[in-house]
Design a protein around this motif. Structure first.
Motif, PDB file in Angstrom:
ATOM      1  N   GLU A  83       0.848  -1.198  -0.075  1.00 55.38           N
ATOM      2  CA  GLU A  83      -0.149   0.056   0.087  1.00 55.38           C
ATOM      3  C   GLU A  83       0.875   1.233  -0.154  1.00 55.38           C
ATOM      4  OE1 GLU A  83      -2.587  -0.412   3.360  1.00 55.38           O
ATOM      5  OE2 GLU A  83      -3.494  -2.044   2.578  1.00 55.38           O
ATOM      6  N   MET A  84       2.080   1.254   0.836  1.00 50.55           N
ATOM      7  CA  MET A  84       2.908   2.314   0.786  1.00 50.55           C
ATOM      8  C   MET A  84       3.386   2.754  -0.539  1.00 50.55           C
ATOM      9  SD  MET A  84       6.217   2.761   3.036  1.00 50.55           S
ATOM     10  CE  MET A  84       7.283   1.557   2.240  1.00 50.55           C
ATOM     11  N   LEU A  85       4.026   1.491  -1.116  1.00 49.28           N
ATOM     12  CA  LEU A  85       4.469   1.688  -2.452  1.00 49.28           C
ATOM     13  C   LEU A  85       3.474   2.075  -3.703  1.00 49.28           C
ATOM     14  CD1 LEU A  85       6.881  -1.636  -2.521  1.00 49.28           C
ATOM     15  CD2 LEU A  85       7.467   0.904  -1.996  1.00 49.28           C
ATOM     16  N   LEU A  86       2.419   1.620  -3.587  1.00 44.52           N
ATOM     17  CA  LEU A  86       1.353   1.992  -4.351  1.00 44.52           C
ATOM     18  C   LEU A  86       0.996   3.410  -4.273  1.00 44.52           C
ATOM     19  CD1 LEU A  86      -1.105  -1.047  -4.436  1.00 44.52           C
ATOM     20  CD2 LEU A  86       0.357  -0.260  -6.394  1.00 44.52           C
ATOM     21  N   ALA A  87       0.982   4.027  -3.096  1.00 43.43           N
ATOM     22  CA  ALA A  87       0.741   5.289  -2.897  1.00 43.43           C
ATOM     23  C   ALA A  87       1.721   6.343  -3.318  1.00 43.43           C
ATOM     24  CB  ALA A  87       0.566   5.763  -1.278  1.00 43.43           C
ATOM     25  N   LYS A  88       3.073   5.848  -3.685  1.00 46.51           N
ATOM     26  CA  LYS A  88       3.965   6.486  -4.277  1.00 46.51           C
ATOM     27  C   LYS A  88       4.350   6.325  -5.579  1.00 46.51           C
ATOM     28  CE  LYS A  88       6.899   7.933  -0.578  1.00 46.51           C
ATOM     29  NZ  LYS A  88       7.667   9.187  -0.490  1.00 46.51           N
ATOM     30  N   GLY A  89       3.402   5.550  -6.091  1.00 50.82           N
ATOM     31  CA  GLY A  89       3.402   5.574  -7.493  1.00 50.82           C
ATOM     32  C   GLY A  89       4.126   4.110  -7.941  1.00 50.82           C
ATOM     33  N   ILE A  90       4.479   3.217  -7.046  1.00 45.79           N
ATOM     34  CA  ILE A  90       5.371   2.021  -7.408  1.00 45.79           C
ATOM     35  C   ILE A  90       4.534   0.625  -7.373  1.00 45.79           C
ATOM     36  CG2 ILE A  90       7.356   0.452  -6.916  1.00 45.79           C
ATOM     37  CD1 ILE A  90       8.600   3.289  -5.388  1.00 45.79           C
ATOM     38  N   ASP A  91       4.329   0.059  -8.486  1.00 44.15           N
ATOM     39  CA  ASP A  91       3.636  -1.332  -8.739  1.00 44.15           C
ATOM     40  C   ASP A  91       4.606  -2.373  -8.860  1.00 44.15           C
ATOM     41  OD1 ASP A  91       1.997  -3.329  -9.144  1.00 44.15           O
ATOM     42  OD2 ASP A  91       0.616  -2.191 -10.406  1.00 44.15           O
ATOM     43  N   CYS A  92       5.111  -2.965  -7.653  1.00 42.03           N
ATOM     44  CA  CYS A  92       6.266  -3.964  -7.824  1.00 42.03           C
ATOM     45  C   CYS A  92       5.433  -5.214  -8.548  1.00 42.03           C
ATOM     46  CB  CYS A  92       6.511  -4.443  -6.634  1.00 42.03           C
ATOM     47  SG  CYS A  92       7.788  -3.497  -5.602  1.00 42.03           S
ATOM     48  N   ASP A  93       4.529  -5.284  -8.527  1.00 41.83           N
ATOM     49  CA  ASP A  93       3.609  -6.488  -9.229  1.00 41.83           C
ATOM     50  C   ASP A  93       4.026  -6.267 -10.689  1.00 41.83           C
ATOM     51  OD1 ASP A  93       1.360  -9.126  -8.891  1.00 41.83           O
ATOM     52  OD2 ASP A  93       1.172  -7.995 -10.698  1.00 41.83           O
ATOM     53  N   LYS A  94       3.795  -5.082 -11.184  1.00 44.23           N
ATOM     54  CA  LYS A  94       3.857  -4.904 -12.463  1.00 44.23           C
ATOM     55  C   LYS A  94       5.174  -4.952 -13.083  1.00 44.23           C
ATOM     56  CE  LYS A  94       2.498  -1.186 -15.943  1.00 44.23           C
ATOM     57  NZ  LYS A  94       1.746   0.108 -16.063  1.00 44.23           N
ATOM     58  N   ILE A  95       6.239  -4.153 -12.259  1.00 45.30           N
ATOM     59  CA  ILE A  95       7.438  -4.085 -12.611  1.00 45.30           C
ATOM     60  C   ILE A  95       8.112  -5.609 -12.588  1.00 45.30           C
ATOM     61  CG2 ILE A  95       9.711  -3.423 -11.494  1.00 45.30           C
ATOM     62  CD1 ILE A  95       8.220  -1.134 -10.441  1.00 45.30           C
ATOM     63  N   VAL A  96       8.058  -6.415 -11.666  1.00 45.85           N
ATOM     64  CA  VAL A  96       8.481  -7.824 -11.532  1.00 45.85           C
ATOM     65  C   VAL A  96       7.897  -8.588 -12.734  1.00 45.85           C
ATOM     66  CG1 VAL A  96       9.040  -9.700  -9.967  1.00 45.85           C
ATOM     67  CG2 VAL A  96       9.005  -7.511  -9.274  1.00 45.85           C
ATOM     68  N   ARG A  97       6.614  -8.774 -12.919  1.00 44.13           N
ATOM     69  CA  ARG A  97       5.976  -9.679 -13.848  1.00 44.13           C
ATOM     70  C   ARG A  97       6.273  -9.005 -15.252  1.00 44.13           C
ATOM     71  NH1 ARG A  97       3.019 -13.324 -10.940  1.00 44.13           N
ATOM     72  NH2 ARG A  97       2.045 -12.385  -9.073  1.00 44.13           N
TER      73      ARG A  97
END
Length: 332
Positions: free
Chosen positions: A31-45
């Motif tokens: 949630e903290m990362l998404l609020a910062k505009g970082i989508d790890c799921d999208k990046i990693v996949r």
């Protein structure tokens, strides 16, 4: 809610890591990362679509550590991400004993450092896993570097290199190597796209000598080997030979062996040997490697079996760099 493979064996270390870094939970990290505009799921996949869920959550934890610390240097972010990856290693596994999570973070930091100007994926043949890793790096690393990082693929077989270049939009570099004079000649270069992908130069060699000559031509400071196809015919031999030459000529060269552990050893001890495995390809990696990872360069299930996460070692390099850059930019 965070759920992933081998969760019961991983959670004690993950919870300790969360607590040490003042983080509430993996879901809170996301949630903290998404609020910062970082989508790890999208990046990693986006780097390796067939990765396991635990890979996404491991990078979520690592990236959250970097963001929570307020790090603005991408290399420092990569090292922090390594701490998150390390927390996901299964106790007693090959990955834990080799500190592979930290190793991936440190490799990412090297690639984001201005001291490294050229990085090579050494593949037994030009592989899609190497391509996935190269794309991940090319897409993001130079957003934060002052001097663009050059990325090359160096593998056995010119036809394979041509095909991988054409499919992925890389620049195919056709070479000829004259053995008596030890001379490497570039015959032609064919860019199959424009922009970030075309910046990746893809070589196919006929033998080890040509592979080493390519490393010299590109002035490679850091490389990672594949460990599946042709490990005893090309990549470990090229890395070891080039390392000897680099040491003798005062050239910096950091060699990473991506494979090893059970299942890729070409030796009878690959059954139930675990961390004690000293099979053939495992041993070759120990001979030249400044750092040794565990499991396949490409197959998520094999890296998972080694106790790290379900993502190939080569794509993981791209994911580490991409997440580190995202964290640094979010904190800037």
């Amino acid at each position: 809610m965070a759920t992933f493979e081998s969760m019961d064996r991983r959670m004690p270390k993950i919870e300790a890591c969360l607590k040490a870094n003042g983080l509430e939970s993996l879901d809170a990290c996301n949630e903290m990362l998404l609020a910062k505009g970082i989508d790890c799921d999208k990046i990693v996949r986006g780097v390796q679509p067939i990765c396991f869920d635990n890979a996404v959550w491991a990078y979520t934890l690592g990236t959250a550590i970097a963001v929570k610390r307020g790090l603005t240097d991408a290399a420092a972010c990569a090292s922090a991400i390594g701490e998150g990856l390390e927390a996901f290693t299964i106790p007693g596994s090959v990955a834990e004993q080799r500190n592979v999570g930290l190793g991936h973070g440190n490799l990412g930091a090297r690639l984001l450092s201005e001291d490294t100007t050229c990085f090579a994926f050494l593949a037994g043949h030009e592989s899609f896993a190497a391509a996935e890793g190269a794309i991940g790096i090319a897409r993001t690393a130079n957003k934060v570097r002052k001097t663009p990082l050059r990325v090359i693929l160096n593998g056995l077989g010119k036809d394979a290199a041509y095909i991988i270049s054409r499919i992925n939009g890389f620049t195919y570099v056709q070479t000829e190597y004259d053995i008596p004079t030890q001379t490497l000649t570039v015959v032609k270069e064919i860019p199959f796209s424009k922009g970030e992908r075309a910046a990746v130069r893809c070589y196919g060699a006929n033998d080890v000598m040509e592979g080493v000559a390519i490393m010299k031509k590109e002035d490679v400071q850091c490389s990672i080997t594949g460990n599946s196809t042709n490990p005893v015919r090309f990549q470990h031999l090229v890395a070891g030979t080039y390392k000897k030459w680099a040491n003798e000529n005062g050239k910096p060269y950091f060699s990473v062996a991506s494979g090893g552990g059970t299942g890729r050893t070409l030796h009878p001890d690959n059954v139930a040997a675990g961390p004690a495995s000293y099979g053939l390809t495992d041993s070759l990696g120990r001979v030249h490697g400044d750092a040794q990872f565990a499991g396949s360069s490409s197959v998520p299930a094999h890296v998972e079996m080694m106790g790290l996460i379900g993502m190939g070692n080569n794509p993981m390099v791209g994911a580490t760099v991409a997440c580190a850059v995202a964290a640094a930019q979010a904190n800037a």
